[in-house]
Scaffold this motif. Structure first.
Motif, PDB file in Angstrom:
ATOM      1  N   ILE A 178       0.876  -1.169   0.000  1.00 25.53           N
ATOM      2  CA  ILE A 178       0.000   0.000   0.000  1.00 25.53           C
ATOM      3  C   ILE A 178       0.915   1.220   0.000  1.00 25.53           C
ATOM      4  CG2 ILE A 178      -1.762   1.274   1.270  1.00 25.53           C
ATOM      5  CD1 ILE A 178      -2.414  -1.447   2.665  1.00 25.53           C
ATOM      6  N   ALA A 179       0.804   2.059  -1.012  1.00 25.17           N
ATOM      7  CA  ALA A 179       1.677   3.226  -1.136  1.00 25.17           C
ATOM      8  C   ALA A 179       0.841   4.501  -1.130  1.00 25.17           C
ATOM      9  CB  ALA A 179       2.503   3.142  -2.410  1.00 25.17           C
ATOM     10  N   LEU A 180       1.078   5.373  -0.158  1.00 30.76           N
ATOM     11  CA  LEU A 180       0.428   6.678  -0.088  1.00 30.76           C
ATOM     12  C   LEU A 180       1.463   7.735  -0.426  1.00 30.76           C
ATOM     13  CD1 LEU A 180      -1.671   6.319   3.201  1.00 30.76           C
ATOM     14  CD2 LEU A 180      -2.304   5.714   0.856  1.00 30.76           C
ATOM     15  N   THR A 181       1.168   8.544  -1.430  1.00 31.71           N
ATOM     16  CA  THR A 181       2.115   9.542  -1.918  1.00 31.71           C
ATOM     17  C   THR A 181       1.555  10.935  -1.689  1.00 31.71           C
ATOM     18  OG1 THR A 181       2.876   7.996  -3.612  1.00 31.71           O
ATOM     19  CG2 THR A 181       3.464  10.302  -3.903  1.00 31.71           C
ATOM     20  N   PHE A 182       2.380  11.827  -1.145  1.00 30.39           N
ATOM     21  CA  PHE A 182       1.976  13.196  -0.817  1.00 30.39           C
ATOM     22  C   PHE A 182       2.466  14.170  -1.889  1.00 30.39           C
ATOM     23  CE2 PHE A 182       1.895  10.829   3.058  1.00 30.39           C
ATOM     24  CZ  PHE A 182       0.854  11.349   3.795  1.00 30.39           C
ATOM     25  N   ASP A 183       1.848  15.336  -1.897  1.00 32.05           N
ATOM     26  CA  ASP A 183       2.247  16.365  -2.857  1.00 32.05           C
ATOM     27  C   ASP A 183       3.652  16.880  -2.585  1.00 32.05           C
ATOM     28  OD1 ASP A 183      -0.233  16.170  -4.038  1.00 32.05           O
ATOM     29  OD2 ASP A 183      -1.078  17.894  -2.987  1.00 32.05           O
ATOM     30  N   ALA A 184       4.082  16.777  -1.338  1.00 31.66           N
ATOM     31  CA  ALA A 184       5.411  17.276  -0.940  1.00 31.66           C
ATOM     32  C   ALA A 184       5.919  16.426   0.214  1.00 31.66           C
ATOM     33  CB  ALA A 184       5.318  18.746  -0.529  1.00 31.66           C
ATOM     34  N   PRO A 185       7.240  16.418   0.456  1.00 32.36           N
ATOM     35  CA  PRO A 185       7.777  15.656   1.585  1.00 32.36           C
ATOM     36  C   PRO A 185       7.130  16.072   2.909  1.00 32.36           C
ATOM     37  CG  PRO A 185       9.552  16.361   0.151  1.00 32.36           C
ATOM     38  CD  PRO A 185       8.316  17.053  -0.342  1.00 32.36           C
ATOM     39  N   VAL A 186       6.956  15.095   3.792  1.00 28.77           N
ATOM     40  CA  VAL A 186       6.282  15.307   5.074  1.00 28.77           C
ATOM     41  C   VAL A 186       7.323  15.476   6.171  1.00 28.77           C
ATOM     42  CG1 VAL A 186       4.775  14.249   6.803  1.00 28.77           C
ATOM     43  CG2 VAL A 186       4.238  14.022   4.363  1.00 28.77           C
ATOM     44  N   GLU A 187       7.137  16.505   7.004  1.00 30.21           N
ATOM     45  CA  GLU A 187       8.051  16.719   8.130  1.00 30.21           C
ATOM     46  C   GLU A 187       7.623  15.912   9.354  1.00 30.21           C
ATOM     47  OE1 GLU A 187       8.943  20.723   9.206  1.00 30.21           O
ATOM     48  OE2 GLU A 187       9.248  21.379   7.138  1.00 30.21           O
ATOM     49  N   ASP A 188       6.368  16.050   9.749  1.00 33.56           N
ATOM     50  CA  ASP A 188       5.891  15.355  10.953  1.00 33.56           C
ATOM     51  C   ASP A 188       5.319  13.997  10.536  1.00 33.56           C
ATOM     52  OD1 ASP A 188       4.932  14.522  13.376  1.00 33.56           O
ATOM     53  OD2 ASP A 188       3.938  16.409  13.872  1.00 33.56           O
ATOM     54  N   ARG A 189       6.200  13.050  10.342  1.00 33.01           N
ATOM     55  CA  ARG A 189       5.788  11.740   9.841  1.00 33.01           C
ATOM     56  C   ARG A 189       5.054  10.926  10.902  1.00 33.01           C
ATOM     57  NH1 ARG A 189      11.593  10.770   6.685  1.00 33.01           N
ATOM     58  NH2 ARG A 189      11.477  12.768   5.548  1.00 33.01           N
ATOM     59  N   ALA A 190       5.404  11.158  12.171  1.00 35.36           N
ATOM     60  CA  ALA A 190       4.704  10.437  13.238  1.00 35.36           C
ATOM     61  C   ALA A 190       3.230  10.840  13.278  1.00 35.36           C
ATOM     62  CB  ALA A 190       5.371  10.707  14.579  1.00 35.36           C
ATOM     63  N   ALA A 191       2.940  12.130  13.100  1.00 31.14           N
ATOM     64  CA  ALA A 191       1.552  12.590  13.098  1.00 31.14           C
ATOM     65  C   ALA A 191       0.772  11.933  11.969  1.00 31.14           C
ATOM     66  CB  ALA A 191       1.499  14.110  12.965  1.00 31.14           C
ATOM     67  N   VAL A 192       1.410  11.754  10.826  1.00 31.81           N
ATOM     68  CA  VAL A 192       0.750  11.107   9.696  1.00 31.81           C
ATOM     69  C   VAL A 192       0.446   9.650  10.018  1.00 31.81           C
ATOM     70  CG1 VAL A 192       1.089  10.284   7.328  1.00 31.81           C
ATOM     71  CG2 VAL A 192       1.646  12.653   7.931  1.00 31.81           C
ATOM     72  N   GLU A 193       1.440   8.925  10.525  1.00 32.89           N
ATOM     73  CA  GLU A 193       1.223   7.501  10.804  1.00 32.89           C
ATOM     74  C   GLU A 193       0.106   7.277  11.822  1.00 32.89           C
ATOM     75  OE1 GLU A 193       4.420   4.657  11.217  1.00 32.89           O
ATOM     76  OE2 GLU A 193       5.834   6.138  10.420  1.00 32.89           O
ATOM     77  N   LYS A 194      -0.025   8.195  12.794  1.00 32.16           N
ATOM     78  CA  LYS A 194      -1.089   8.051  13.783  1.00 32.16           C
ATOM     79  C   LYS A 194      -2.473   8.196  13.155  1.00 32.16           C
ATOM     80  CE  LYS A 194       1.766   9.666  17.631  1.00 32.16           C
ATOM     81  NZ  LYS A 194       2.032  10.778  18.582  1.00 32.16           N
ATOM     82  N   ALA A 195      -2.532   8.817  11.989  1.00 31.75           N
ATOM     83  CA  ALA A 195      -3.809   9.023  11.304  1.00 31.75           C
ATOM     84  C   ALA A 195      -4.085   7.948  10.257  1.00 31.75           C
ATOM     85  CB  ALA A 195      -3.820  10.401  10.647  1.00 31.75           C
ATOM     86  N   LEU A 196      -3.212   6.944  10.154  1.00 34.23           N
ATOM     87  CA  LEU A 196      -3.359   5.895   9.146  1.00 34.23           C
ATOM     88  C   LEU A 196      -3.807   4.597   9.805  1.00 34.23           C
ATOM     89  CD1 LEU A 196      -0.075   6.496   7.091  1.00 34.23           C
ATOM     90  CD2 LEU A 196      -2.341   7.521   6.743  1.00 34.23           C
ATOM     91  N   HIS A 197      -4.738   3.895   9.156  1.00 35.87           N
ATOM     92  CA  HIS A 197      -5.286   2.666   9.723  1.00 35.87           C
ATOM     93  C   HIS A 197      -5.426   1.618   8.616  1.00 35.87           C
ATOM     94  CE1 HIS A 197      -6.375   5.235  13.153  1.00 35.87           C
ATOM     95  NE2 HIS A 197      -6.816   6.090  12.233  1.00 35.87           N
ATOM     96  N   VAL A 198      -4.900   0.430   8.881  1.00 38.86           N
ATOM     97  CA  VAL A 198      -5.038  -0.700   7.954  1.00 38.86           C
ATOM     98  C   VAL A 198      -5.705  -1.840   8.710  1.00 38.86           C
ATOM     99  CG1 VAL A 198      -3.827  -2.387   6.522  1.00 38.86           C
ATOM    100  CG2 VAL A 198      -2.990  -0.033   6.634  1.00 38.86           C
ATOM    101  N   GLU A 199      -6.801  -2.340   8.162  1.00 41.50           N
ATOM    102  CA  GLU A 199      -7.507  -3.478   8.754  1.00 41.50           C
ATOM    103  C   GLU A 199      -7.540  -4.606   7.734  1.00 41.50           C
ATOM    104  OE1 GLU A 199     -11.318  -2.199  10.000  1.00 41.50           O
ATOM    105  OE2 GLU A 199     -10.552  -0.792  11.505  1.00 41.50           O
ATOM    106  N   THR A 200      -7.256  -5.830   8.193  1.00 38.84           N
ATOM    107  CA  THR A 200      -7.209  -6.976   7.289  1.00 38.84           C
ATOM    108  C   THR A 200      -8.022  -8.135   7.854  1.00 38.84           C
ATOM    109  OG1 THR A 200      -5.242  -8.021   8.291  1.00 38.84           O
ATOM    110  CG2 THR A 200      -4.863  -6.319   6.629  1.00 38.84           C
ATOM    111  N   ASP A 201      -8.573  -8.919   6.963  1.00 40.24           N
ATOM    112  CA  ASP A 201      -9.284 -10.139   7.337  1.00 40.24           C
ATOM    113  C   ASP A 201      -8.811 -11.252   6.403  1.00 40.24           C
ATOM    114  OD1 ASP A 201     -11.015 -12.036   8.327  1.00 40.24           O
ATOM    115  OD2 ASP A 201     -12.771 -11.247   7.274  1.00 40.24           O
ATOM    116  N   PRO A 202      -8.037 -12.242   6.943  1.00 46.13           N
ATOM    117  CA  PRO A 202      -7.639 -12.400   8.344  1.00 46.13           C
ATOM    118  C   PRO A 202      -6.581 -11.380   8.751  1.00 46.13           C
ATOM    119  CG  PRO A 202      -6.535 -14.023   6.997  1.00 46.13           C
ATOM    120  CD  PRO A 202      -7.496 -13.325   6.089  1.00 46.13           C
TER     121      PRO A 202
END
Length: 399
Positions: free
Chosen positions: A163-187
């Motif tokens: 899964i690749a998420l691409t931004f318009d520009a490089p991200v400085e606060d990468r931790a803030a971004v990851e906290k807003a990302l969610h992946v759910e899988t079954d199983p």
């Protein structure tokens, strides 16, 4: 001598009993006192009602509020009678009132650079009304950055697809971004995010290849998130997709062959010619490649090696550095014997067509035997060149 005891006549007993009951009632009345003044049954005075106390978040007049910051009204010693939060255009913001009517919480992100106004009232336990009022202003970003996904809704991918998420520009606060990302899988499956492309892209991959037929959903709640340096997220993103059957290509540049395995069984074994090994610019890279796209007809361009718009059939792209599998009738004599290509995997026309028909975006193509490894400079997708420990260390939350 016989003593006789006289008893009252039967008709007199009710009078005696009534007198006793009246005496008891009078005694009870004397204990409780007169009934005025709001006193309790035990003689204690009932507490007076209280005026409602209203607390708003953010505070009155606050500025630079992010669209996803907490926004609420809480009332103590009373309940909310009516409430509204409106934007400058007079539109009401969605929210939820608690069952006991003691609080209201926002139900949607706010806009950028807008002043919001509270209106309404609360009723205290003393019956008086207190206004709900005030304003606050949301942040005006120095810039916003959008995000897009490489996977699409309702699509099916191979077991190596990141899964690749691409931004318009490089991200400085990468931790803030990851906290807003969610992946759910079954199983359920173990996986992690990792930052690539100098902070402009974040990829999620499982520890090992996906299990066949896994269902995957992704939520990126990035609108209103501060990405650092005054830049805020421009959009949210959701996507749901599936993983298909397991198909793995194993190609050996020294054996000059390409084998195809589907769900653990070999379904193809083709003679092949790989990149010319005497020229580092033409060597087919070793490592786990990922099928990126398929083209019945494709026009190859490599001006440095003297060809432009060179037409090939049944082309399957496996990296961004110009590596494909494709039909190569001109090198059939070399296939299975020598490596003569410009980095692609040359196959006979019928073999190329058979593989093309079976290939799925996200299928792994494992190449071994060459002198040059697949590297980040070879572009998407090089996710599988990293060990699991290396991959996890590239997360802003795990590193």
């Amino acid at each position: 001598m016989i003593l006789r005891v006289s008893t009252p006549a039967a008709g007199r007993r009710p009078a005696v009993l009534v007198a006793a009951v009246l005496a008891a009632l009078l005694g009870l009345t004397a204990c409780t006192g007169s009934g005025g003044g709001g006193q309790t049954a035990q003689g204690e005075t009932a507490p007076p009602g209280q005026s409602a106390k209203v607390a708003v978040e953010p505070a009155e007049g606050a500025g630079d509020i992010a669209p996803r910051d907490p926004v609420s009204v809480t009332v103590s010693d009373g309940t909310i009678a009516e409430i509204a939060l409106t934007n400058p255009e007079g539109e009401q913001v969605e929210g939820e009132l608690s069952e006991d009517r003691s609080s209201w919480t926002i139900g949607e992100p706010l806009g950028y650079g807008k002043t919001y106004t509270w209106s309404g009232s609360a009723e205290g336990t003393d019956g008086t009304t207190v206004p709900i009022e005030g304003t606050f202003t949301t942040v005006t970003p120095s810039a916003t950055s959008g995000v897009k996904s490489n996977v699409g809704d309702d699509n099916t991918y191979g077991v190596a697809m990141p899964i690749a998420l691409t931004f318009d520009a490089p991200v400085e606060d990468r931790a803030a971004v990851e906290k807003a990302l969610h992946v759910e899988t079954d199983p359920e499956i173990e996986g992690s995010w990792a930052w690539l492309d100098q902070g402009r892209a974040v990829h999620w991959r499982p520890k090992e290849y996906w299990r066949p037929h896994t269902e995957v959903s992704v939520r990126a709640e990035l609108y209103g998130v501060h990405l650092g340096g005054g830049v805020y997220g421009d959009n949210d993103l959701t996507v749901a997709f599936s993983i298909g059957r397991e198909q793995i290509v194993r190609a050996d540049t020294q054996e000059h062959r390409m084998a195809v395995y589907r769900d653990g069984e070999q379904v193809g074994d083709y003679p092949a010619s790989f990149g010319l090994e005497s020229d580092p610019g033409r060597v087919t890279r070793s490592g786990i490649h990922v099928v990126m796209s398929k083209h019945p007809t494709y026009f190859m361009n490599n001006p440095g090696y003297g060809y432009e718009d060179f037409e090939v059939q049944w082309a399957v792209r496996i990296s961004n550095n110009g590596e494909f599998t494709h039909s190569a009738p001109w090198s059939v004599a070399d296939q299975g014997n020598r490596n003569v290509s410009h980095g692609c995997i040359n196959l006979a026309p019928a073999d190329a067509k058979a593989y093309f028909d079976s290939a799925l975006q996200g299928d792994p193509v494992e190449i071994t035997g060459s002198s040059e490894p697949l590297q980040p400079r070879d572009g998407l997708y090089h996710d599988w060149i990293y060990s699991w420990e290396e991959w996890r260390s590239m997360s802003a939350l795990n590193g």
